[in-house]
Design an enzyme around this catalytic site. Structure first.
Site, mmCIF file in Angstrom:
data_model
loop_
_atom_site.group_PDB
_atom_site.id
_atom_site.type_symbol
_atom_site.label_atom_id
_atom_site.label_comp_id
_atom_site.label_asym_id
_atom_site.label_seq_id
_atom_site.Cartn_x
_atom_site.Cartn_y
_atom_site.Cartn_z
ATOM 1 N N GLU A 110 -35.396 31.772 19.897
ATOM 2 C CA GLU A 110 -34.890 32.526 18.756
ATOM 3 C C GLU A 110 -36.031 32.957 17.837
ATOM 4 O OE1 GLU A 110 -30.461 30.633 17.952
ATOM 5 O OE2 GLU A 110 -32.126 30.062 16.670
ATOM 6 N N LYS A 134 -25.347 25.786 22.741
ATOM 7 C CA LYS A 134 -25.763 26.778 21.751
ATOM 8 C C LYS A 134 -25.871 28.183 22.334
ATOM 9 C CE LYS A 134 -28.353 23.528 18.807
ATOM 10 N NZ LYS A 134 -28.146 22.319 19.610
ATOM 11 N N HIS A 172 -35.487 18.141 10.507
ATOM 12 C CA HIS A 172 -34.245 18.819 10.895
ATOM 13 C C HIS A 172 -33.002 17.985 10.595
ATOM 14 C CE1 HIS A 172 -36.777 21.798 12.817
ATOM 15 N NE2 HIS A 172 -37.353 20.847 13.515
ATOM 16 N N ARG A 221 -16.081 19.357 14.218
ATOM 17 C CA ARG A 221 -15.656 18.061 13.674
ATOM 18 C C ARG A 221 -15.797 18.103 12.163
ATOM 19 N NH1 ARG A 221 -20.614 16.412 12.154
ATOM 20 N NH2 ARG A 221 -22.393 16.834 13.518
#
Length: 636
Positions: free
Chosen positions: A200, A116, A234, A296
């Site tokens: 973040e 990430k 999540h 994907r």
């Protein structure tokens, strides 16, 4: 085009790929573990190859065995589906080194988006908006705490590798940062072998909107957006396309950013650019940021197919075979609205714990698209993801599609294992969701209501009872004079037992007495108001809620005790013998009354230890179903 492909996956995605390949005239090779030897995808494929034992490390993650199976079977390409090896760049290199085609992006593209932090840096350089934060290599706790202070709380700590919510922590104050950092790093190390994290800015009213992209290595297009904000822990639960509240300007900006991201890495195949979006004051062109890319096919791709009319798997095969992009951006358009609900074998009241069991009964409505890898009689094993099916609907607009979703979920019948079906039904009717007011916290806010255990109604119990009685098969077994036939059905849910007394009026009419509350039922269209099924000693009633009862044999239960105090006649009959008198002390299982019914003698025994308080019958009496014969009380 390929003549034959191998599918390196299982379950619903393997079945879905096989359907498109078959429609294109492409033969398929399935692979399977010992646990999946009789699985649906194995039977659907033209050929099947065993990989090994049930654990994924010994089967579906054995890239060497998969590649050898492709070579031995004459397959020219390997489709990875999603999960397992689909985003493993080493596997991609091994596939190409063996002279086979990988139906998906290059190893370089997967690596570029695999971490990430690196992916965010790459996107920043490409001009794609990214969430304010720290994505560097310095993992010193004091340094990261300082970065969090600069970003401003609340912040999100996220593992740079992996997904599924692992290694992720929300921190709302500086005083809690150190503890949450250590916890996230430890979880990331265990799950992914990599403890590195990024920091973040946390968006307070976040929406998860992703854009479907497709490239051929040179050019790329987007197939519009999906809203995946309905998440628990999540993980996505219901997805929709297009996103509610989306404007043309924001859609154009997000689509352009997604295409820019795909072109930056020379992407080939189907992929998804995931954005975190600030939904606090409507969608804005400056209110979305790149979160990650899934290199994907996504689980939720059917909603995109529904609104665009595109078969994404067909596109995957064509581009992997060397054909150019099947469409230009201006050829693509949105038609209507679509929803997808993920039906899982899981125990929602217990915290969404995965469940196992045999699917005794499985029915889906004809009006919905069903992507499933299981059939009635299959077992949900502990080895793999417990998904039963994806239920996808399409309508002319959001309101119409949402009505179709509720109808499809109400018309879905699953018995034999615990599922999240009632959770999905309730979620589809939450007023915020119906209004399109969605964000990633919606499920948590309504968690108590959504996750509550189903409470049976008198009507549920009545329908269960008549289903057990099989009135439609043989309504007049036994007989009574001058009054309706009566039957007693004993049902158990958890620790609670309920006696339902049926007053049979005909094969299609019945009154059911439940603790003095009478429910009148009439059979129409093959059921008594809503469908129900008798299976493996249980009865499950469907409709807007699904509820199951254990069917208790009143004779095996020592006299059909009601609450442990009353011994009732399980059926109409003649009292042949009474073995107890008032005042007698009895032990559990002692002989109490002998009842002759249907030319057989049935011994009714004491349900517990106690003292006989009252005997209501005598030898030679004729009794009706449910008649009180003996009442017990506690010994003094």
């Amino acid at each position: 085009m390929f003549d034959k492909i191998l599918i390196a996956n299982r379950g619903e995605i393997a079945c879905r790929i096989i359907r498109t390949a078959r429609a294109m005239g492409v033969r398929t090779v399935a692979v399977y573990s010992d646990a999946d030897a009789q699985a649906l995808h194995v039977g659907m494929a033209d050929e099947a190859v065993r990989l090994g034992p049930a654990p994924v490390a010994d089967s579906y993650l054995r890239g060497d065995l998969i590649i050898q199976a492709a070579l031995d079977s004459g397959a020219q390409a390997i489709h990875p589906g999603y999960g397992f090896l689909s985003e493993n760049p080493d596997f991609v290199e091994q596939v190409t080194a063996a002279g086979l085609t990988f139906i998906g992006p290059s190893a370089e593209a997967i690596r570029a988006m695999g971490l990430k932090d690196a992916a965010k840096a790459l996107m920043h350089d490409a001009g794609v908006p990214v969430v304010p934060g720290y994505h560097g290599e310095n993992q010193n706790p004091d340094f990261l705490a300082g970065e969090a202070d600069q970003i401003g709380y609340p912040v999100l700590i996220k593992a740079v590798a992996g997904g599924g919510g692992k290694g992720m922590r929300l921190v709302e104050r500086a005083a809690d940062f150190a503890e949450n950092l250590a916890s996230a790093q430890a979880e990331a190390r265990t799950a992914f072998g990599n403890p590195a994290v990024l920091i973040e800015k946390y968006v307070t009213a976040p929406r998860h909107i992703e854009v479907q992209v497709f490239g051929d290595g040179k050019d790329a297009v987007h197939l519009f957006e999906r809203d995946c904000s309905l998440q628990r822990r999540h993980q996505k639960v219901i997805e929709e396309a297009p996103a509610p509240g989306m404007t043309d300007a924001v859609r154009a900006a997000m689509g352009a950013a997604a295409v820019k991201a795909a072109k930056a890495i020379g992407y080939a195949g189907a992929g998804t650019i995931e954005f975190i979006v600030d939904g606090s004051d409507g969608l804005r062109t400056d209110g979305f940021w790149f979160m990650e890319m899934n290199t994907r096919l996504q689980v939720e791709h059917p909603v995109t197919e529904a609104i665009t009319g595109v078969d994404l798997v067909e596109w995957q095969l064509r581009v992997a075979a060397g054909e150019p992009l099947p469409a230009k951006q201006e050829d693509l358009a949105i038609t209507g609205h679509a929803f997808e609900a993920r039906l899982y074998a899981e125990d929602v009241p217990a915290g969404f714990l995965p469940a196992t069991g045999v699917i005794d009964h499985l029915v889906f409505p004809a009006a919905a698209r069903i992507d499933s890898g299981v059939a009635q009689g299959d077992e949900i094993s502990p080895w793999y993801d417990p998904m039963i099916a994806k239920v996808t609907v399409h309508g002319p607009d959001r309101a119409g599609a949402l009505r179709s979703l509720s109808a499809a979920l109400d018309g879905t019948e699953v018995a034999g294992t615990v599922t999240n079906l009632d959770f999905l039904r309730r979620l589809a009717r939450v007023p915020d969701f119906v209004a399109g007011d969605v964000d990633t916290g919606l499920i948590a806010r309504h968690g108590e209501t959504l996750g509550a255990a189903v409470v049976p109604t008198a009507r549920n119990i009545a329908i269960a009872a008549v289903t057990v009685a099989r009135l439609a098969d043989d309504p007049f077994t036994g007989f009574t004079l001058w009054e309706p036939l009566q039957r007693q059905i004993l049902l158990r849910q958890g620790d609670a037992d309920t006696v339902a007394v049926l007053h049979v009026q005909s094969a299609d009419q019945c009154r059911v007495d439940i603790d003095g509350q009478v429910v009148s039922l009439q059979r129409r269209a093959g059921h008594w108001g809503v469908p129900a099924v008798l299976h493996q000693g249980r009865v499950t009633v469907f409709g807007q809620q699904s509820i199951s009862f254990d069917v208790v044999d009143p004779l095996a239960r020592s006299g059909a005790a009601l609450g442990g105090d009353a011994v009732l006649a399980p059926m109409p009959g003649l009292v042949r013998d009474v073995a107890v008198r008032a005042g007698d002390t009895v032990q559990e299982g002692d002989r109490m009354v002998v009842l002759e019914a249907m030319k057989m003698e049935h011994v009714l025994r004491a349900p517990r230890c106690g003292v006989v308080a009252e005997v209501r019958v005598a030898t030679g009496d004729q009794v009706t179903a449910g008649a009180l014969m003996v009442r017990l009380e506690d010994a003094v």
